[in-house]
Design a protein around this motif. Structure first.
Motif, PDB file in Angstrom:
ATOM      1  N   CYS A   1       1.678  -2.137 -16.618  1.00 13.65           N
ATOM      2  CA  CYS A   1       2.014  -0.735 -16.912  1.00 13.65           C
ATOM      3  C   CYS A   1       2.050   0.127 -15.647  1.00 13.65           C
ATOM      4  CB  CYS A   1       0.989  -0.180 -17.893  1.00 13.65           C
ATOM      5  SG  CYS A   1       1.353   1.479 -18.439  1.00 13.65           S
TER       6      CYS A   1
ATOM      7  N   TYR B   1       2.240   3.433 -16.005  1.00 11.67           N
ATOM      8  CA  TYR B   1       1.712   4.697 -16.533  1.00 11.67           C
ATOM      9  C   TYR B   1       2.691   5.863 -16.381  1.00 11.67           C
ATOM     10  CZ  TYR B   1      -2.496   1.890 -16.566  1.00 11.67           C
ATOM     11  OH  TYR B   1      -3.387   0.888 -16.792  1.00 11.67           O
TER      12      TYR B   1
ATOM     13  N   MET C   1      -1.879   8.300 -23.667  1.00 13.74           N
ATOM     14  CA  MET C   1      -2.324   8.126 -22.274  1.00 13.74           C
ATOM     15  C   MET C   1      -3.548   9.008 -22.089  1.00 13.74           C
ATOM     16  SD  MET C   1      -0.263   6.237 -20.378  1.00 13.74           S
ATOM     17  CE  MET C   1       1.252   5.399 -20.697  1.00 13.74           C
TER      18      MET C   1
ATOM     19  N   ARG D   1      -3.554  10.045 -13.522  1.00 11.46           N
ATOM     20  CA  ARG D   1      -3.120   9.098 -12.491  1.00 11.46           C
ATOM     21  C   ARG D   1      -3.789   9.404 -11.151  1.00 11.46           C
ATOM     22  NH1 ARG D   1       3.298   8.249 -11.831  1.00 11.46           N
ATOM     23  NH2 ARG D   1       3.581   7.129 -13.733  1.00 11.46           N
TER      24      ARG D   1
ATOM     25  N   LEU E   1      -3.967   3.304 -21.128  1.00 13.92           N
ATOM     26  CA  LEU E   1      -2.950   3.336 -22.172  1.00 13.92           C
ATOM     27  C   LEU E   1      -3.594   2.880 -23.475  1.00 13.92           C
ATOM     28  CD1 LEU E   1       0.111   3.222 -23.132  1.00 13.92           C
ATOM     29  CD2 LEU E   1       0.101   0.889 -22.322  1.00 13.92           C
TER      30      LEU E   1
END
Lengths: 358, 116
Positions: free
Chosen positions: B43, B45, B60, B64, B71
């Motif tokens: 992933c 994201y 989510m 980040r 996830l």
């Protein structure tokens, strides 16, 4: 003779879904009927206002399990009309193909339920067994048996080509073989005729005045079918509605039996004449303005209205399903009938209550 | 009823049409929308799946920037439309043809360290 009022439903062996009919009887004869709905309301129209308009396709599909493809198609046509999207011809033909398969599997389900209501268990099983073939075709072409999710705004998500088309043709031939063995039984069987002929009469003029739609209206002698509007590829494929003049439950059965043949023919035609090209176009922008669309569902005319304001969310989505229009027919059909005929007459309008209450 | 006789006789001779489930399982057709499995190691994201999901089954959490983004996939909310699988740019969501087995409790299903 004293009158007795008692409830028929919402839970009754013959009713696949929850509707109550308050019947007033004199001895064994029905003299008055009051339908009561409201057992299955899900607030789908309100939920549609909170969703982004693209995601409403999947929500609209869940209005009804049996005609889920038609609900998605109606919503997609509505938004495509609002946003002036030109759907590729191949997608239009594929939409007709899946619509007609949905009609076949809905009518086969109904014929099975009718046989079950009459106590004709072997016919019920044969009908549902033949229906499995159609569900297999839907599963292999769209990805799911009942909630297909193959129709999206701007086209369709799946293509049918080459080997898959060959397999589909083979399965449709197999279905035709099975259906040809069942169809004469439904049309000629003594038990079915005895239980449906002359029962639940809906006179021609009254059917029009009450605003009845679909096979129920066509069985009262009106050649009214939304497919005549020529949406998707119906205009190019050529089509004449099935009409019967009997006005009774038997005529309504015959309309559905003949519609299975007609839908099969249309499905073959659509797949044989599949044009080359794209199956979907990209959607840009947001819907703005008002639009209304009619689509012929297995049970009749499905009407949808939407109002957009240039944002990702619709201001209003209104869905009127065919059973909502057909329930008033029961007020004409049931009074005067025998109590034992009530289940079959009620079933003859093919009630879909989950649809009605959305 | 006489019209049904030939059918009935044929059915007597022929074997059963139904399968002996769970002994005999139905094989899925190619391209059928079945179980969704999340490969979180693939992933990136980007959040495309969670934004596009019509059933809000994918979420989510975290950010980040802080490096604590995760996830979450809820198979009970999922309607198996396959939109997330089509949208995912890094194949972190994979749709299998076999149906998910019945489940009785919420759980996140992941298959980690699987090569792309």
């Amino acid at each position: 003779m004293p009158r007795i009022t008692f409830p028929f439903g919402p839970q009754h062996p013959v009713l696949p879904e929850a509707i109550q009919l308050q019947l007033t009887c004199e001895d064994e004869k029905v003299v008055e009927v009051t339908p009561v709905i409201g057992y299955m309301h899900r607030g789908i129209e309100k939920a549609a206002e909170g969703n982004p308009f693209v995601n409403n396709v999947f929500l609209c599909e869940r209005v009804c399990g049996i005609c889920s493809f038609m609900h998605a198609l109606t919503y997609c046509q509505l938004i495509e009309g609002l946003m002036n999207i030109n759907v590729p011809p191949r997608a239009k033909y594929l939409r007709v193909f899946w619509s007609e398969l949905s009609r076949i599997h809905s009518h086969m389900l109904w014929i099975g339920l009718l046989a079950d209501a009459l106590g004709f268990e072997s016919l019920f099983m044969q009908c549902w067994r033949a229906r499995e073939v159609i569900l297999d075709v839907l599963e292999m072409t769209t990805g799911q048996r009942v909630i297909q999710s193959s129709c999206v705004i701007g086209g369709v998500r799946r293509n049918i080509d080459g080997e898959l088309a060959k397999t589909v043709f083979n399965l449709l031939d197999e279905f035709k073989k099975q259906w040809d063995a069942i169809s004469p039984v439904v049309q000629k069987d003594y038990t079915i005729r005895a239980r449906t002929e002359g029962k639940g009469i809906l006179p021609k003029e009254q059917a029009w005045e009450l605003g009845i739609v679909g096979p129920t209206l066509r069985a009262s002698g009106w050649a009214h079918d939304c497919r005549l509007l020529g949406y998707a590829a119906y205009g190019e494929l050529g089509f004449q509605p099935v009409v019967e003049e009997g006005c009774d439950s038997y005529a309504r059965t015959l309309v559905r039996v003949r519609e299975v043949d007609q839908s099969l023919e249309l499905a073959y035609k659509a797949l044989n004449n599949l044009p080359e090209g794209e199956i979907a176009v990209k959607v840009k922008g947001f819907p703005e303005g008002e639009a209304a669309v009619c689509v012929e569902q297995p049970r009749g005319e499905l009407f949808e209205y939407a109002r957009g304001n240039g944002t990702p969310h619709l201001e209003r989505l209104k869905i009127r399903t065919p059973t909502f229009a057909n329930i008033p027919a029961l007020l004409v059909m049931l009074p005067g009938s025998e109590l034992a005929d009530v289940p079959v007459i009620t079933l003859s309008i093919d009630p879909c209550i989950a649809c009605t209450e959305r | 009823m006489p019209q049904m006789l030939s059918n009935i006789i044929r059915n007597l001779v022929r074997g059963p049409v139904t399968r002996r489930y769970p002994k005999t399982k139905r094989t899925a057709f190619p391209g059928v929308r079945g179980e969704i499995v999340v490969f979180e190691d693939r992933c990136c994201y980007c959040g495309m799946c969670s934004r596009g999901c019509p059933a809000n089954a994918i979420s989510m959490t975290g950010s980040r920037k802080n490096g604590d983004i995760t996830l979450g996939y809820n198979p009970f909310a999922c309607i198996y439309c396959g939109k997330c699988v089509e949208m995912c740019p890094c194949c972190a969501l994979v749709m299998y043809e076999d149906q998910a087995p019945p489940r009785y409790k919420m759980e996140r299903k992941y298959r980690e360290n699987t090569p792309v």
